[in-house]
Design a protein around this motif. Structure first.
Motif, PDB file in Angstrom:
ATOM      1  N   ARG A  31      61.238 -19.760 -49.795  1.00 22.19           N
ATOM      2  CA  ARG A  31      60.634 -18.764 -48.905  1.00 22.19           C
ATOM      3  C   ARG A  31      60.371 -17.431 -49.599  1.00 22.19           C
ATOM      4  O   ARG A  31      59.663 -16.583 -49.069  1.00 22.19           O
ATOM      5  N   PRO A  56      57.016 -23.875 -47.524  1.00 31.38           N
ATOM      6  CA  PRO A  56      56.565 -22.650 -46.881  1.00 31.38           C
ATOM      7  C   PRO A  56      55.467 -21.899 -47.623  1.00 31.38           C
ATOM      8  O   PRO A  56      55.107 -20.790 -47.247  1.00 31.38           O
ATOM      9  N   LEU A  82      53.920 -21.947 -41.903  1.00 31.27           N
ATOM     10  CA  LEU A  82      54.425 -20.877 -42.762  1.00 31.27           C
ATOM     11  C   LEU A  82      53.476 -20.585 -43.920  1.00 31.27           C
ATOM     12  O   LEU A  82      53.293 -19.422 -44.308  1.00 31.27           O
TER      13      LEU A  82
END
Length: 198
Positions: A31, A56, A82
């Protein structure tokens, strides 16, 4: 929401092997913004790039920001969402099914252990080879050592699914079987990378 979708939003995620071994996955790194290790792959992407198992979307979004056409694919709807929120383009797709641009991608990424998708690295790399344009290249992140295992794994209390682990020392035979040539290998800390050429 599947356990993997939940893991993408969590600070911790554990991959459980059928043997009972448990491996903590680096979801925080997935992330975060791309790091120095990621640069070993990103700087080699000079044309249309398919990010397989984009998660993500840190790599897909970074390539897009650099002006490199990039598409992320993932079976997780959370991963696709995401990636789009980060500014990347992503589709919910299985790499073994029909994909946009088949035979025309200049680069493909298998980062963050995604060489394990489907539980058979040779079958996966053969499929990726078919997605690439002539002379195309696949950039793969590998484990250290000579590990070469095919397992059944799960995340949390989710269903078991096939997965593989491949170390840099076991790459040669896998690349040969997939009709790919090793271009280079490199390491950054405990992360290992290679470029395979069609």
């Amino acid at each position: 929401m599947t356990p993997f979708d939940a893991a993408l939003l969590s600070s911790t995620c554990v991959l459980e092997l059928a043997t009972g071994e448990r491996i903590e996955l680096p979801t925080a790194r997935w992330r975060a913004e791309p790091g120095e290790g990621d640069e070993l792959m990103l700087t080699r992407c000079a044309g249309p790039t398919l990010d397989i198992g984009c998660g993500p979307g840190r790599l897909t979004a970074e390539l897009t920001a650099r002006g490199v056409p990039a598409l992320g694919i993932d079976v997780s709807p959370t991963a696709v969402r995401l990636t789009r929120e980060r500014g990347g383009t992503a589709l919910r797709r299985d790499v073994f099914r029909r994909l946009p641009g088949e035979g025309r991608w200049r680069h493909a990424l298998l980062a963050d252990g995604n060489i394990g998708i489907g539980g058979d690295p040779v079958a996966l790399l053969r499929r990726v080879r078919d997605l690439l344009a002539p002379g195309g290249r696949v950039l793969v992140e590998l484990e250290p050592g000579r590990v070469a295992s095919r397992d059944r794994v799960r995340i949390g209390d989710g269903p078991w699914f096939p997965w593989a682990r491949l170390g840099v020392g076991a790459l040669g035979g896998i690349a040969d079987a997939a009709a790919l040539r090793i271009g280079w290998t490199a390491a950054h800390g405990s992360r290992h990378f290679t470029e395979l050429v069609r």
